[in-house]
Enzyme design. Structure first.
Site, short mmCIF file in Angstrom:
data_model
loop_
_atom_site.label_atom_id
_atom_site.label_comp_id
_atom_site.label_asym_id
_atom_site.label_seq_id
_atom_site.Cartn_x
_atom_site.Cartn_y
_atom_site.Cartn_z
N TRP A 105 -3.09 5.38 202.28
CA TRP A 105 -4.17 5.87 203.15
C TRP A 105 -3.90 5.62 204.61
O TRP A 105 -4.16 6.49 205.45
CB TRP A 105 -5.52 5.32 202.69
N ASP A 174 -10.40 1.65 208.47
CA ASP A 174 -10.85 2.49 207.36
C ASP A 174 -11.30 1.54 206.25
O ASP A 174 -10.50 0.88 205.62
CB ASP A 174 -9.69 3.37 206.88
N LYS A 198 -17.25 5.36 196.92
CA LYS A 198 -16.74 4.22 196.14
C LYS A 198 -17.81 3.14 196.02
O LYS A 198 -18.27 2.84 194.93
CB LYS A 198 -15.47 3.66 196.76
N1 PMP Z 1 -9.33 6.09 202.83
C1 PMP Z 1 -9.32 5.40 201.68
C2 PMP Z 1 -9.11 3.92 201.74
C3 PMP Z 1 -9.53 6.06 200.47
O1 PMP Z 1 -9.51 5.38 199.33
C4 PMP Z 1 -9.74 7.45 200.46
C5 PMP Z 1 -10.03 8.24 199.21
N2 PMP Z 1 -9.66 7.73 198.04
C6 PMP Z 1 -9.70 8.13 201.68
C7 PMP Z 1 -9.52 7.42 202.84
C8 PMP Z 1 -9.86 9.62 201.74
O2 PMP Z 1 -11.18 9.94 201.52
P1 PMP Z 1 -11.66 11.43 201.25
O3 PMP Z 1 -11.13 11.84 199.94
O4 PMP Z 1 -13.15 11.27 201.30
O5 PMP Z 1 -11.14 12.25 202.36
#
Ligand code: PMP
Length: 367
Positions: A105, A174, A198
């Site tokens: 991520w 994030d 989550k």
């Molecule tokens: N950051 C983290 C830490 C994630 O776990 C995720 C999704 N699993 C995201 C960003 C991306 O999120 P989205 O699918 O809502 O764009």
């Protein structure tokens, strides 16, 4: 009759049962209004109450200082990978940002930021995402507009148990997959964002908490819906916000508050995750978690079954047995393989105990 299911999925993830029941009860007739939240104007007095209640609960739960704005945006965590540089990389003339890349991520976020400025990854690329490079080795740029990190790497199960020291440079995090799973000192951050799906609700809404003085340096090419100045000054109502997802988040926040807040969540999350890590550690290598101990995630526990690289036939069996016991969502991310147990706030101690028991039984049978 539906057998009871335990959802260990990584997200969208389990929601508290009481929240689902309340949403179901209120779905067709919210608060006696005769219509659903799904059908309500985002500018109505009734939605306005939902929005402000959700924001004030969040402010209370995280002790958000008054000089921070809270926004409820669309576009997911990935949208913020773009919105963060679009709004913040112009904070300083050099338009550069430091990224600590400890998993999928943060890697994606860094790649996106490269479109808008210079990105400095503060350490050599890791050959596997199983650790956090020693902070004293980070090559931080004092002229960076911000330092970015992902506090919990959902795919790899790498979580920071400390707040990175940036020597005065704005810190951005994030927190999508560990938001409200533990107390956080918001004042140490310039910006925090988190997708809801989550720990705090369902997909569709992303919370952005940003210090006021950082707003207003947005690049021209920033889409208006991602412009923090526009969204903050319009109280997230520049355009139609994800009304139902905000409503669900409000219910989840209420549930967290009634359960004792972030401190209580942290206690439970420690308890649940140590239960699983203890079994891994005492399995004499039958279960293997590749992540360095100090940064093992309380939210996402990745592990292989059988041997270090995993025994795929045995892992298949593990998943089948889990499924027979009503446990779902345990398959690891396709890029990592193996298993991943996600133990977000709504996953109960009993749920984790059921997994622990299964892991012990499976070990006995196949060791
Ligand atoms: N950051 C983290 C830490 C994630 O776990 C995720 C999704 N699993 C995201 C960003 C991306 O999120 P989205 O699918 O809502 O764009």
């Amino acid at each position: 009759e539906q057998k009871p299911i335990i959802n260990f999925g990584a997200g969208p993830a389990k929601l508290p049962q009481s929240v689902l029941c309340q949403a179901q009860k209120e779905l067709v007739n919210y608060g006696g209004l005769g219509i659903s939240v799904l059908e309500m104007s985002h500018r109505s007095a009734d939605f306005s109450k939902i929005l402000s209640k959700t924001e004030s609960l969040l402010r209370e739960l995280l002790n958000i200082p008054d000089n921070y704005k809270v926004m409820f945006l669309q576009g997911g965590g990935s949208g913020q990978f773009s919105a963060v540089p679009l709004n913040l990389i112009g904070l300083k003339e050099d338009k550069c940002a430091d990224y600590i890349v400890t998993g999928t991520w943060s890697e994606k976020a860094a790649k996106e930021a490269e479109k808008y400025g210079k990105v400095n990854v503060v350490h050599p690329k890791l050959d596997s995402y199983t650790k956090i490079p020693e902070p004293s080795s980070w090559n931080l740029n004092p002229a960076a507009s911000y330092v970015y990190y992902c506090s919990n790497e959902t795919v790899h199960g790498v979580e920071y148990n400390f707040v990175p020291e940036t020597n005065g440079v704005v810190l951005v995090s994030d927190m999508s997959s560990n938001f409200l799973s533990r107390p956080v000192d918001v004042s140490k951050y310039g910006l925090i964002f988190a997708g809801a799906q989550k720990n705090v609700g369902c997909a569709g809404v992303t919370v952005v908490i940003v210090r006021e003085d950082l707003i207003g340096h947005t690049l021209n090419e920033c889409p208006v819906v991602f412009n923090y100045k526009v969204q903050a000054s319009n109280n997230s109502l520049y355009n139609t916000p994800p009304v139902f997802s905000i409503y669900i988040m409000g219910l989840v926040l209420e549930w967290i508050q009634n359960s004792g807040g972030t401190a209580a969540m942290e206690t439970l999350n420690k308890q649940k995750s140590s239960m699983i890590y203890d079994i891994i550690s005492s399995s004499s290598g039958f279960y293997v978690c590749p992540v360095d101990e100090p940064c093992r995630s309380r939210m996402n526990v990745p592990f292989r079954v059988g041997k270090k690289e995993g025994d795929e036939a045995l892992e298949k069996k593990f998943l089948e047995g889990a499924s027979q016991r009503g446990m779902m969502g345990l398959k690891g991310h396709r890029s990592v393989g193996g298993m991943r147990a996600s133990l977000y706030n709504a996953v109960t101690v009993e749920d984790a105990e059921a997994l622990a028991t299964y892991m012990k039984d499976f070990l006995k049978e196949h060791q």
